[in-house]
Design an enzyme around this catalytic site. Structure first.
Site, PDB file in Angstrom:
ATOM      1  N   ARG A  22      -5.772  10.503 -11.047  1.00 45.02           N
ATOM      2  CA  ARG A  22      -5.104  11.165  -9.904  1.00 45.02           C
ATOM      3  C   ARG A  22      -4.706  10.091  -8.905  1.00 45.02           C
ATOM      4  O   ARG A  22      -5.344   9.860  -7.900  1.00 45.02           O
ATOM      5  CB  ARG A  22      -6.058  12.188  -9.284  1.00 45.02           C
ATOM      6  CG  ARG A  22      -5.401  13.182  -8.363  1.00 45.02           C
ATOM      7  CD  ARG A  22      -6.040  13.166  -6.994  1.00 45.02           C
ATOM      8  NE  ARG A  22      -5.648  11.967  -6.270  1.00 45.02           N
ATOM      9  CZ  ARG A  22      -6.367  11.394  -5.300  1.00 45.02           C
ATOM     10  NH1 ARG A  22      -7.529  11.870  -4.958  1.00 45.02           N
ATOM     11  NH2 ARG A  22      -5.938  10.316  -4.676  1.00 45.02           N
ATOM     12  N   TYR A  80       0.869  -1.178   0.000  1.00 43.51           N
ATOM     13  CA  TYR A  80       0.000   0.000   0.000  1.00 43.51           C
ATOM     14  C   TYR A  80       0.901   1.221   0.000  1.00 43.51           C
ATOM     15  O   TYR A  80       2.076   1.121  -0.352  1.00 43.51           O
ATOM     16  CB  TYR A  80      -0.905  -0.130   1.251  1.00 43.51           C
ATOM     17  CG  TYR A  80      -2.063   0.811   1.310  1.00 43.51           C
ATOM     18  CD1 TYR A  80      -3.051   0.795   0.336  1.00 43.51           C
ATOM     19  CD2 TYR A  80      -2.202   1.697   2.379  1.00 43.51           C
ATOM     20  CE1 TYR A  80      -4.135   1.662   0.416  1.00 43.51           C
ATOM     21  CE2 TYR A  80      -3.284   2.561   2.459  1.00 43.51           C
ATOM     22  CZ  TYR A  80      -4.246   2.536   1.469  1.00 43.51           C
ATOM     23  OH  TYR A  80      -5.311   3.391   1.563  1.00 43.51           O
ATOM     24  N   GLU A 129     -12.086   5.355  -6.734  1.00 44.59           N
ATOM     25  CA  GLU A 129     -10.763   5.612  -6.163  1.00 44.59           C
ATOM     26  C   GLU A 129      -9.891   6.408  -7.118  1.00 44.59           C
ATOM     27  O   GLU A 129      -9.752   6.037  -8.297  1.00 44.59           O
ATOM     28  CB  GLU A 129     -10.084   4.260  -5.862  1.00 44.59           C
ATOM     29  CG  GLU A 129      -8.846   4.364  -5.004  1.00 44.59           C
ATOM     30  CD  GLU A 129      -9.148   4.776  -3.561  1.00 44.59           C
ATOM     31  OE1 GLU A 129     -10.003   4.144  -2.919  1.00 44.59           O
ATOM     32  OE2 GLU A 129      -8.512   5.743  -3.091  1.00 44.59           O
ATOM     33  N   ASP A 130      -9.312   7.450  -6.619  1.00 40.84           N
ATOM     34  CA  ASP A 130      -8.294   8.203  -7.341  1.00 40.84           C
ATOM     35  C   ASP A 130      -8.728   8.698  -8.720  1.00 40.84           C
ATOM     36  O   ASP A 130      -7.961   8.638  -9.693  1.00 40.84           O
ATOM     37  CB  ASP A 130      -6.975   7.403  -7.393  1.00 40.84           C
ATOM     38  CG  ASP A 130      -6.340   7.295  -5.999  1.00 40.84           C
ATOM     39  OD1 ASP A 130      -6.991   7.722  -5.011  1.00 40.84           O
ATOM     40  OD2 ASP A 130      -5.210   6.789  -5.887  1.00 40.84           O
ATOM     41  N   LYS A 188      -5.939  -1.737  -2.720  1.00 38.47           N
ATOM     42  CA  LYS A 188      -7.090  -1.439  -1.845  1.00 38.47           C
ATOM     43  C   LYS A 188      -7.860  -2.726  -1.559  1.00 38.47           C
ATOM     44  O   LYS A 188      -8.312  -2.957  -0.445  1.00 38.47           O
ATOM     45  CB  LYS A 188      -8.024  -0.418  -2.513  1.00 38.47           C
ATOM     46  CG  LYS A 188      -7.405   0.960  -2.696  1.00 38.47           C
ATOM     47  CD  LYS A 188      -7.680   1.882  -1.509  1.00 38.47           C
ATOM     48  CE  LYS A 188      -6.912   3.188  -1.653  1.00 38.47           C
ATOM     49  NZ  LYS A 188      -6.992   4.045  -0.472  1.00 38.47           N
ATOM     50  N   ASN A 213      -0.370  11.732  -0.086  1.00 39.60           N
ATOM     51  CA  ASN A 213       0.367  10.478  -0.303  1.00 39.60           C
ATOM     52  C   ASN A 213       1.042  10.467  -1.667  1.00 39.60           C
ATOM     53  O   ASN A 213       0.574  11.150  -2.559  1.00 39.60           O
ATOM     54  CB  ASN A 213      -0.627   9.299  -0.242  1.00 39.60           C
ATOM     55  CG  ASN A 213      -1.255   9.173   1.127  1.00 39.60           C
ATOM     56  OD1 ASN A 213      -0.571   9.175   2.121  1.00 39.60           O
ATOM     57  ND2 ASN A 213      -2.580   9.059   1.160  1.00 39.60           N
ATOM     58  N   ASP A 265     -13.793   6.911  -2.015  1.00 37.82           N
ATOM     59  CA  ASP A 265     -12.864   6.742  -0.905  1.00 37.82           C
ATOM     60  C   ASP A 265     -12.106   8.025  -0.584  1.00 37.82           C
ATOM     61  O   ASP A 265     -11.843   8.333   0.575  1.00 37.82           O
ATOM     62  CB  ASP A 265     -11.876   5.634  -1.305  1.00 37.82           C
ATOM     63  CG  ASP A 265     -10.984   5.196  -0.170  1.00 37.82           C
ATOM     64  OD1 ASP A 265     -11.473   5.151   0.977  1.00 37.82           O
ATOM     65  OD2 ASP A 265      -9.817   4.882  -0.433  1.00 37.82           O
ATOM     66  N   ASP A 266     -11.757   8.773  -1.614  1.00 36.81           N
ATOM     67  CA  ASP A 266     -10.939   9.970  -1.410  1.00 36.81           C
ATOM     68  C   ASP A 266     -11.763  11.118  -0.830  1.00 36.81           C
ATOM     69  O   ASP A 266     -11.239  11.941  -0.080  1.00 36.81           O
ATOM     70  CB  ASP A 266     -10.296  10.392  -2.740  1.00 36.81           C
ATOM     71  CG  ASP A 266      -9.498   9.241  -3.312  1.00 36.81           C
ATOM     72  OD1 ASP A 266      -8.501   8.858  -2.692  1.00 36.81           O
ATOM     73  OD2 ASP A 266      -9.909   8.682  -4.348  1.00 36.81           O
TER      74      ASP A 266
HETATM   75  O1  LIG Z   1      -4.290   5.309  -1.037  1.00 36.71           O
HETATM   76  C1  LIG Z   1      -4.017   5.954  -0.003  1.00 36.71           C
HETATM   77  O2  LIG Z   1      -3.019   5.737   0.683  1.00 36.71           O
HETATM   78  C2  LIG Z   1      -4.976   7.012   0.469  1.00 36.71           C
HETATM   79  C3  LIG Z   1      -5.726   7.540  -0.656  1.00 36.71           C
HETATM   80  O3  LIG Z   1      -6.826   7.113  -0.967  1.00 36.71           O
HETATM   81  C4  LIG Z   1      -5.066   8.523  -1.534  1.00 36.71           C
HETATM   82  O4  LIG Z   1      -4.041   9.099  -1.175  1.00 36.71           O
HETATM   83  O5  LIG Z   1      -5.599   8.717  -2.636  1.00 36.71           O
HETATM   84 MG   LIG Z   2      -7.201   7.335  -3.021  1.00 30.07          MG
END
Ligand SMILES: O=C([O-])CC(=O)C(=O)O
Ligand SMILES: [Mg+2]
Length: 589
Positions: free
Chosen positions: A190, A137, A280-281, A208, A445, A303-304
Site C-alpha cells: 500500500r 518525497y 512503512e506502507d 523516508k 497522499n 509510521d502510517d
Molecule cells: O509518505 C507520506 O507522504 C506519508 C505516508 O506515510 C503515507 O502517505 O503513507
Molecule cells: Mg506511509
C-alpha cells in the site's frame, strides 16, 4: 595507484571535531560512542584515493577538492582545474534542478546526486527543504515508485525477496555498512494512496531515510532501506516487461509471516536490539498484526499508524489556540478507517483520557469513523475488522459521508481514505454550516489522492477553514487574504521521533513517546504562525523542530526506563543538536 587506500588524519581542518566525529552521530553515543579522548583529538578515517575516491559518493567532493587534496589523493588530471566551494556547487545544482519542468526529472537528478556526492545531496536537501521535499518525497516519490522499473539505474537499499528465504542474515551482511541505526521497511502493498506497487515501493524507504538524515540528523550510513518482495497483485506490473520484482502473486499467510519473522530476527541478531525498524506502507491486513507482534520484542513503530497519528494530534493540540476549548470539547469524524484513521483516532482518545479523568472508552465516543460501507456503528460490529471494532458506537446506520457530517456535526473532519476528491463541495459546505471555523485535514497522499484541494477547502468555506493536507499545497489567496495550508505529514514526526529513540538508546517504542512527540511539535507553533492561521510550524525550521521532538521522546524513554544510554544528558535538546549529522564537506589530509 588510483585505488590506493591511505590512512588519513582529519583534525586540524575540522572546526568542531565533536560535531563531525565519524561524520555523524554514531560515534558520539551508544555502543559506538567514541571515548572522550577521541572527541577532542584528531581522528583517523580511511578514504580511497584517485579515481576510486571520485566514485565514492560518501567521500566524493567533485570540484570542491582543494589543490592540496588533489595532490595528496592522486586526483591531478582527474578533475578540471577549477576549484569550487560547496556553496557554489549547491548554487549550480539548484539552478539545474529548477530548470527541469517535470517533477520526475528533478527526482532523478536528486537521486543521481545522492549516488555521486552524498554530502552535497544532503546540503541541498537541508538548505532547500521546502522546495525539495516535494521532489524526493510526496508527491513525486509516488510517481517515481509507479515508474521505478523504467527509471531504475543503480539499486538503492536492500531487496529481500522470497528467493532469499533462509538466507536473510547473509543478505543483511552483504550490505556494506555495519552500524545500522534505522531501518525503514515496506512490502510495497500500500504505497501512499497508490496501492500495490510491489518491489517498486523501494522509493518509499529510500525517501523516508533521506528525510531521517536531512530532517532528523541520523547519519546516512546508519540508515538502511529495505523492501520485502513477496510478489505483487498488481497485474499491470506483472505484465510490465520492465518490472523489477518477483513475477508472482503475493504470498500470504504462513509463507508471508515466516519471511517477516526471519527478517525481524535476522535484524536483531545482526544489529542488536537498539536498531529502530519503521514499518512503512504495509496493507492494513498486515500492518496492525505486524505491529502487535513485534512491538514487545523489537524497537518498532508503524509510521502510517503511529507517525501519522502523532503529527495529526500535534496539529489538533495547536489548533486549540485558534478554536478554544480542549480536545475533549471537539467531535471528530474520519473518512477512512484503516491504519491512519484508526491510529489517529486512538491517539486522540489517549490524549483526551490522559489529560482528563475521562476513561479511554468514553473518550473514543467523541470520535466517529466512516469507511467504504458508511458510518461505523454498533450494528455492524460482527462484520468489522478487529481494528475498527472500538469505533462502532450506537447510531442508526448511515451510508454517506454527507449524512454522517449532518448527523454527527463534527468540528474536525479528517480524510484518510486514500481516495481523492471525496470531500465534495456538499461535505465541505456542510462542515462550514455547522462550524464557524471548521478544521479539515485531507491527509491522503500523493496530491492526486487528497480528499480535497486547499483551493476547494478555502473557497467552499469562504476562507473560514483551518486546512491541512498530507501532500503539500501552495499558499492560496482568497478575498485578498493569503492562506497557508499546513502539511500534516508524518515527515514532521518520524525523523525526530526516530532520532530521539536512537540517541537515548531506547529499546521499545511506547505510546507516551508519541504523545511527547506531538506535544513537542505543537509547542513549536508560535503566535506569529497562529496569526497566519497555521497549526504547523514551517518546514524550514525542521531540524530545530526535530531536535525538540527527539529531546522530548528521549526524555520519555529515560522516564519510562526504556533508554539504555548512560548517563542521561542534562540538556537533551542541546545533546540532540550536537549529535546531528551535518553535510558540510570535511577536509582530507
Ligand atoms: O509518505 C507520506 O507522504 C506519508 C505516508 O506515510 C503515507 O502517505 O503513507
Ligand atoms: Mg506511509
Amino acid at each position: 595507484m588510483s585505488s590506493t587506500l591511505k590512512q588519513l588524519k582529519d583534525g586540524e581542518s575540522v572546526i568542531d571535531p565533536k560535531s563531525t566525529v565519524g561524520g555523524g552521530v554514531d560515534d558520539v553515543y551508544g555502543e559506538d560512542r567514541a571515548s572522550e579522548d577521541q572527541l577532542i583529538t584528531p581522528w583517523t578515517v580511511s578514504v580511497a584515493s584517485g579515481y576510486t575516491l571520485l566514485r565514492d559518493p560518501h567521500h566524493n567532493k567533485g570540484l570542491a577538492f582543494t589543490e592540496r587534496e588533489r595532490d595528496s589523493h592522486y586526483l591531478r588530471g582527474l578533475l578540471p582545474p577549477a576549484v569550487a566551494t560547496q556553496e557554489l556547487q549547491e548554487k549550480k545544482l539548484m539552478q539545474n534542478i529548477r530548470s527541469y519542468e517535470v517533477p520526475l526529472h528533478k527526482y532523478v537528478a536528486m537521486m543521481e546526486l545522492e549516488e555521486r556526492n552524498e554530502r552535497l545531496f544532503y546540503k541541498l536537501l537541508i538548505d532547500n527543504v521546502e522546495e525539495l521535499l516535494p521532489v524526493v518525497y510526496t508527491p513525486t516519490v509516488g510517481e517515481a515508485c509507479q515508474k521505478y522499473g523504467s527509471i531504475f539505474k543503480r539499486p538503492q537499499g536492500l531487496y529481500i525477496s522470497l528467493k532469499e528465504k533462509g538466507k536473510i542474515l547473509e543478505v543483511l551482511r552483504n550490505w556494506p555498512e555495519r552500524n545500522i541505526q534505522v531501518i525503514v521497511v515496506t512490502d510495497g502493498e500500500r504505497i501512499l494512496g497508490l496501492g500495490d506497487l510491489g518491489c517498486q515501493g523501494m522509493g518509499i524507504p529510500v525517501g523516508k531515510l533521506a528525510l531521517y538524515t536531512a530532517l532528523g540528523g541520523v547519519r546516512p550510513s546508519a540508515c538502511l532501506p529495505v523492501t520485502i518482495d513477496v510478489g505483487t497483485n498488481n497485474q499491470k506490473l506483472l505484465d510490465d516487461e520492465f518490472y523489477i520484482g518477483l513475477r508472482q502473486k503475493r504470498a500470504t499467510g504462513k509463507e508471508y509471516y515466516d519471511l517477516l519473522e526471519e527478517f525481524m530476527s535476522a535484524v536483531k541478531q545482526n544489529y542488536g536490539e537498539k536498531v529502530l525498524i519503521q514499518f512503512e506502507d504495509f496493507a492494513n491486513h498486515n500492518a496492525f498484526e505486524l505491529l502487535a507482534k513485534y512491538k514487545t520484542s523489537h524497537l518498532v513503530f508503524n509510521d502510517d499508524i503511529q507517525g501519522t497519528a502523532s503529527v495529526v494530534l500535534a496539529g489538533l493540540i495547536a489548533s486549540l489556540k485558534l478554536l478554544g476549548g480542549s480536545l475533549a470539547d471537539h467531535t471528530f469524524l474520519f473518512l477512512g478507517a484503516g491504519e491512519a484513521g484508526t491510529g489517529i483516532a486512538e491517539l486522540i482518545a489517549l490524549e483526551i483520557s490522559s489529560k482528563t479523568n475521562i476513561p479511554i472508552e468514553e473518550a473514543r465516543k467523541k470520535i466517529w469513523l466512516v469507511d467504504s460501507k458508511g458510518l461505523i456503528v454498533s450494528s455492524r460490529k460482527e462484520s468489522l475488522q478487529h481494528f475498527k471494532k472500538s469505533w462502532a458506537h450506537e447510531h442508526e446506520p448511515l451510508t454517506t459521508l454527507l449524512d454522517a457530517v449532518k448527523a454527527i456535526k463534527p468540528s474536525v473532519l479528517i480524510g484518510t481514505s486514500g481516495v481523492g476528491q471525496t470531500f465534495t463541495k456538499d461535505v465541505v459546505e456542510a462542515m462550514a454550516a455547522i462550524n464557524e471555523r471548521p478544521l479539515i485535514m485531507a491527509l491522503s497522499n500523493p496530491t492526486s489522492q487528497a480528499e480535497c484541494t486547499a483551493e476547494q477547502a478555502y473557497t467552499w468555506t469562504e476562507g473560514r477553514v483551518i486546512f491541512s493536507s498530507g501532500s503539500p499545497f501552495d499558499p492560496y489567496e482568497y478575498n485578498g487574504n493569503l492562506f497557508i495550508p499546513g502539511q500534516a505529514n508524518n515527515a514532521y514526526i518520524f525523523p525526530g521521533l526516530g532520532f530521539g529513540l536512537v540517541i537515548s538508546g531506547a529499546i521499545r517504542v511506547h505510546d507516551e513517546m508519541l504523545l511527547a512527540a506531538s506535544e513537542a511539535l505543537a509547542n513549536q507553533v508560535t503566535q506569529e504562525h497562529y496569526d497566519k492561521g497555521m497549526i504547523y510550524p514551517p518546514l524550514t525550521n525542521i531540524r530545530k523542530i526535530s531536535a525538540h521532538i527527539a529531546a522530548n521522546v528521549a526524555a520519555k524513554a529515560f522516564d519510562l526506563g526504556l533508554a539504555t544510554r548512560l548517563p542521561r544528558p542534562a540538556d537533551l535538546v542541546k545533546y540532540a543538536e550536537s549529535c546531528m549529522y551535518t553535510p558540510n564537506y570535511r577536509t582530507y589530509r
